[in-house]
Motif scaffolding. Structure first.
Motif, short mmCIF file in Angstrom:
data_model
loop_
_atom_site.label_atom_id
_atom_site.label_comp_id
_atom_site.label_asym_id
_atom_site.label_seq_id
_atom_site.Cartn_x
_atom_site.Cartn_y
_atom_site.Cartn_z
N ASP A 160 9.42 -2.18 -2.41
CA ASP A 160 9.05 -0.89 -3.35
C ASP A 160 9.58 -2.20 -4.58
O ASP A 160 9.25 -1.74 -5.76
N HIS A 161 9.87 -2.79 -3.96
CA HIS A 161 11.28 -3.35 -5.51
C HIS A 161 9.72 -4.91 -6.05
O HIS A 161 9.80 -5.65 -6.69
N ILE A 162 8.54 -4.98 -5.29
CA ILE A 162 7.24 -5.42 -6.26
C ILE A 162 6.54 -4.50 -6.24
O ILE A 162 5.57 -4.73 -6.18
N SER A 163 6.95 -4.06 -7.03
CA SER A 163 6.24 -2.64 -7.91
C SER A 163 6.65 -1.89 -8.73
O SER A 163 7.98 -2.46 -9.21
N HIS A 164 5.85 -0.59 -8.92
CA HIS A 164 6.68 0.17 -10.55
C HIS A 164 6.77 1.86 -10.08
O HIS A 164 6.70 1.97 -11.14
N ILE A 165 6.62 1.32 -9.14
CA ILE A 165 7.37 2.69 -8.21
C ILE A 165 8.60 2.00 -7.00
O ILE A 165 8.22 2.99 -5.92
N VAL A 166 9.50 1.30 -7.82
CA VAL A 166 10.87 1.50 -6.76
C VAL A 166 11.30 3.58 -5.95
O VAL A 166 11.55 4.26 -7.16
N ALA A 167 11.76 2.93 -5.65
CA ALA A 167 12.38 3.93 -4.76
C ALA A 167 11.78 5.31 -4.00
O ALA A 167 12.25 6.08 -2.89
N TRP A 168 9.90 4.19 -4.01
CA TRP A 168 9.32 5.65 -3.45
C TRP A 168 8.78 4.47 -2.22
O TRP A 168 8.41 3.53 -2.63
N GLN A 169 7.91 5.25 -1.59
CA GLN A 169 7.15 4.58 -0.39
C GLN A 169 6.02 3.91 -0.62
O GLN A 169 5.53 3.38 0.30
N ALA A 170 5.52 4.91 -1.32
CA ALA A 170 3.52 4.09 -1.98
C ALA A 170 4.41 3.03 -2.74
O ALA A 170 3.27 1.98 -3.07
N GLY A 171 5.45 2.31 -3.16
CA GLY A 171 5.46 1.35 -4.24
C GLY A 171 5.65 0.16 -2.54
O GLY A 171 4.75 -0.68 -3.31
N ALA A 172 6.48 0.47 -1.42
CA ALA A 172 6.52 -0.23 -0.54
C ALA A 172 4.90 -1.03 0.13
O ALA A 172 4.72 -1.74 0.46
N ILE A 173 3.70 0.73 -0.39
CA ILE A 173 2.65 0.56 0.29
C ILE A 173 1.65 0.10 -0.60
O ILE A 173 1.11 -0.96 0.56
N ASP A 174 2.44 0.00 -1.70
CA ASP A 174 0.63 -0.39 -2.13
C ASP A 174 1.73 -2.13 -2.19
O ASP A 174 0.24 -3.01 -2.68
N SER A 175 2.38 -2.36 -2.32
CA SER A 175 2.99 -3.92 -3.16
C SER A 175 2.36 -4.62 -1.50
O SER A 175 1.95 -5.68 -1.61
N ALA A 176 2.58 -4.12 -0.14
CA ALA A 176 1.57 -4.51 1.03
C ALA A 176 0.60 -4.69 0.68
O ALA A 176 0.17 -5.69 2.08
N ARG A 177 -0.19 -3.70 0.57
CA ARG A 177 -1.71 -3.92 0.43
C ARG A 177 -2.06 -4.67 -0.23
O ARG A 177 -3.42 -5.90 0.01
N ALA A 178 -1.39 -5.03 -1.37
CA ALA A 178 -1.67 -6.21 -2.47
C ALA A 178 -2.10 -7.66 -2.10
O ALA A 178 -2.48 -8.82 -1.78
N VAL A 179 -0.58 -8.06 -0.95
CA VAL A 179 -0.27 -8.97 -0.54
C VAL A 179 -1.56 -9.19 0.92
O VAL A 179 -1.54 -10.18 1.26
N VAL A 180 -1.13 -8.27 1.38
CA VAL A 180 -2.51 -7.92 2.15
C VAL A 180 -4.31 -8.84 1.45
O VAL A 180 -4.78 -9.76 2.30
N LYS A 181 -4.20 -8.35 1.21
CA LYS A 181 -5.60 -9.16 0.31
C LYS A 181 -5.15 -10.43 -0.44
O LYS A 181 -6.30 -10.75 -0.17
N ASP A 182 -4.26 -11.05 -0.32
CA ASP A 182 -4.47 -11.86 -1.46
C ASP A 182 -4.11 -13.20 -0.59
O ASP A 182 -4.71 -14.05 -0.35
N ILE A 183 -3.83 -12.42 0.81
CA ILE A 183 -3.57 -13.55 2.19
C ILE A 183 -4.96 -13.82 2.71
O ILE A 183 -5.33 -14.86 2.55
N HIS A 184 -5.65 -12.10 2.90
CA HIS A 184 -7.04 -12.63 2.73
C HIS A 184 -8.04 -13.14 2.38
O HIS A 184 -8.72 -14.25 2.89
N GLN A 185 -7.62 -13.15 0.98
CA GLN A 185 -8.74 -14.16 0.07
C GLN A 185 -8.18 -15.47 0.20
O GLN A 185 -9.08 -16.20 0.43
N ARG A 186 -7.19 -15.48 0.14
CA ARG A 186 -6.53 -16.74 0.58
C ARG A 186 -7.41 -18.08 1.72
O ARG A 186 -7.63 -19.02 1.98
#
Length: 532
Positions: free
Chosen positions: A502-528
């Motif tokens: 969640d610290h890599i999001s604009h939704i700090v302190a919420w689980q959605a911030g953690a989820i959305d940041s993880a999804r972004a990284v998954v996309k980045d790694i997969h594209q790489r």
């Protein structure tokens, strides 16, 4: 009239703030949706498409190994989504349980805070206390996994006007518990009266026509429940001295507090708590505890999550990543192609790692907020039986800040109140107490609102997130300068290491911030991987 004297148009923020004060957060959210103003973070749940197995197989990239550090919600999300696409993932978690701050305290839960004694939960076998996240906004991506894992959810009512405001040292109403409905009716009544009279007498230089002024006055009359002469004389909205009943029993409406007393009370300052993006009147939570979400992930990940495995070293090269960790008192090492690090920055800064100088600086300078909670078990649900309080909270200017009533198991025999949810200096003050001192303090303060505390209390369990090992803080606090500088560094991959949480999001302190940041990284790694 000169240009400098011309009335200024409302900014978008001012307009939405005004709508919020009138109609609450649901009105703001609805309006923002209609106007297309919702942020990308808000809409991310609709945008995410996980990488599929087909494109991975076609690229001949099967067998890529991803090391995920931390089994909080971000780490679990990344492992789950990458696993669906055929990646080999290993998750290393320092604690003896997964979930990170998604932690439900149950009977038998133990914890030893940094520098403190061991604490053992004696809660009833059918009771629980969410020490971290306790509610989910309906537009957060967190609910997608509740649906995907078939986790039943139920309403979490943030707002209950039967709850109380209680302030000390603030004038005539000091030390009195006042129902929210009474305070709201009086504040809105008096404010509406003053605005309606000012508009009616053209005391305000408003850029509106006489017809629009008439409509505004009519709105204020209805909003404040004013009489025909635009005076506020009290309202049934604020409750009754004698409740209405059958036949000729119309009841007796309570007398309003006088204007000076209600203004001095400061109760109006609490109203904004109900208007925020993350404070809707009704949210949701999983039936049986927030950790049902964690269990859903664990069911799908199986032995890919290694518990009691604190990371001791993180190394990377042009070819891959090497991570050292301890498990069963043995030093072990794992290698992979990429690493997703979800370890809180407050902990990560003390682990030897091959980060760039800019990344090291950003990690070192991250500031974590203080937060603490206490769950108080009572042998009788007196808030329901005696005061007809079903969910919601009471707010106070005391250091315990707020009391939340359980939004579940109504009419049950026993229950757990959230005795305080404190942040900042209040959290530090309470966190520096021993467990028993926190308990006594919460009971003494809470008894000012609920005298039943003294006879109905059974046991407690408290958390200070800055003193939780492998956590050492509640959530990251960024200012505007940090968002524009170091935050951008944290969002970028450092060679083969990606940060998520969640610290890599604009939704700090919420689980959605953690989820959305993880999804972004998954996309980045997969594209790489696909481009390699």
């Amino acid at each position: 009239m000169s240009n400098a004297e011309q009335p200024q148009d409302m900014t978008r923020r001012q307009f939405l703030s005004t709508v919020g004060k009138v109609g609450g957060s649901l009105a703001v959210f609805s309006l923002m949706g209609n106007l297309g103003l919702l942020s990308p973070e808000t809409m991310k749940a609709q945008d995410y498409t996980p990488p599929g197995k087909n494109d991975l197989a076609l690229s001949n990239r099967n067998g890529k190994k991803i090391i995920i550090l931390g089994a909080g919600i971000a780490g679990l999300t990344a492992a789950y989504e990458l696993g669906k696409a055929g990646y080999q993932c290993t998750v290393l978690e320092a604690k003896p349980f997964a979930g990170g701050r998604n932690w439900s305290i149950r009977k038998g839960t133990t914890n030893q805070e940094i520098g403190g004694a061991r604490q053992y939960s004696q809660f009833g076998s059918d009771l629980y206390f969410n020490a971290g996240p306790m509610r989910i906004p309906q537009f957060h991506s967190t609910l997608e996994y509740c649906r995907e894992f078939n986790i039943p959810i139920e309403p979490f009512n943030n707002v209950n006007d039967s709850g109380y405001y209680y302030n000390e040292n603030v004038g005539a109403l000091s030390g009195q518990k006042i129902t929210k409905r009474a305070a709201k009716a009086d504040v809105r009544g008096y404010v509406s009266e003053m605005l309606a009279k000012a508009v009616n007498q053209s005391a305000l230089d408003l850029p509106i026509t006489p017809e629009e002024k008439e409509k505004l006055v009519e709105y204020l009359r209805r909003e404040g429940d004013l009489n025909a002469d635009l005076f506020y004389r009290g309202s049934s909205r604020g409750g009754y001295k004698e409740e209405p009943g059958s036949r000729m029993d119309a009841g007796v409406v309570r007398d309003p507090f006088d204007l000076k007393a209600i203004l001095q009370s400061g109760f109006g300052n609490y109203f904004s708590n109900e208007y925020g993006y993350d404070q809707q009147m009704m949210m949701f939570h999983p039936v049986g505890g927030m950790d049902m979400i964690v269990k859903g992930f664990e069911k799908h990940l199986g032995n890919r999550v290694k518990l009691n495995a604190p990371v001791t070293e993180i190394r990377q090269s042009a070819d891959g990543v090497r991570v050292r960790f301890t498990q069963n008192k043995k030093e072990q090492e794992i290698t992979g192609d990429y690493c997703i690090c979800t370890i809180p920055l407050s902990v990560l800064r003390n682990i030897p790692a091959d980060f760039s100088s800019s990344m090291k600086s950003a990690i070192q300078n991250a500031r974590y907020a203080s937060a603490g909670k206490i769950g108080l078990q009572f042998k009788r649900r007196f808030w329901e039986e005696d005061e007809l309080l079903f969910g919601g909270n009471s707010l106070t200017n005391m250091d315990i800040t707020q009391i939340y009533y359980p939004p579940t198991d109504y009419f049950g025999k026993k229950g757990i109140l959230l005795g305080y949810y404190a942040t900042g200096a209040n959290a530090d003050k309470l966190g520096n107490m021993s467990y028993i001192e926190r308990e006594r303090h919460a009971l003494n303060q809470g008894a000012k609102i609920h005298p039943q505390y003294k006879t109905e209390f059974e046991n407690s369990f408290s958390i200070d997130w800055k003193k939780i090992k492998y956590q050492e803080g509640a959530w990251v606090s960024y200012n505007a300068e940090e968002r524009a500088g170091m935050y951008k560094t944290l969002c970028q991959p450092d060679n083969r290491i990606y940060l998520a949480g969640d610290h890599i999001s604009h939704i700090v302190a919420w689980q959605a911030g953690a989820i959305d940041s993880a999804r972004a990284v998954v996309k980045d790694i997969h594209q790489r991987v696909m481009k390699a």
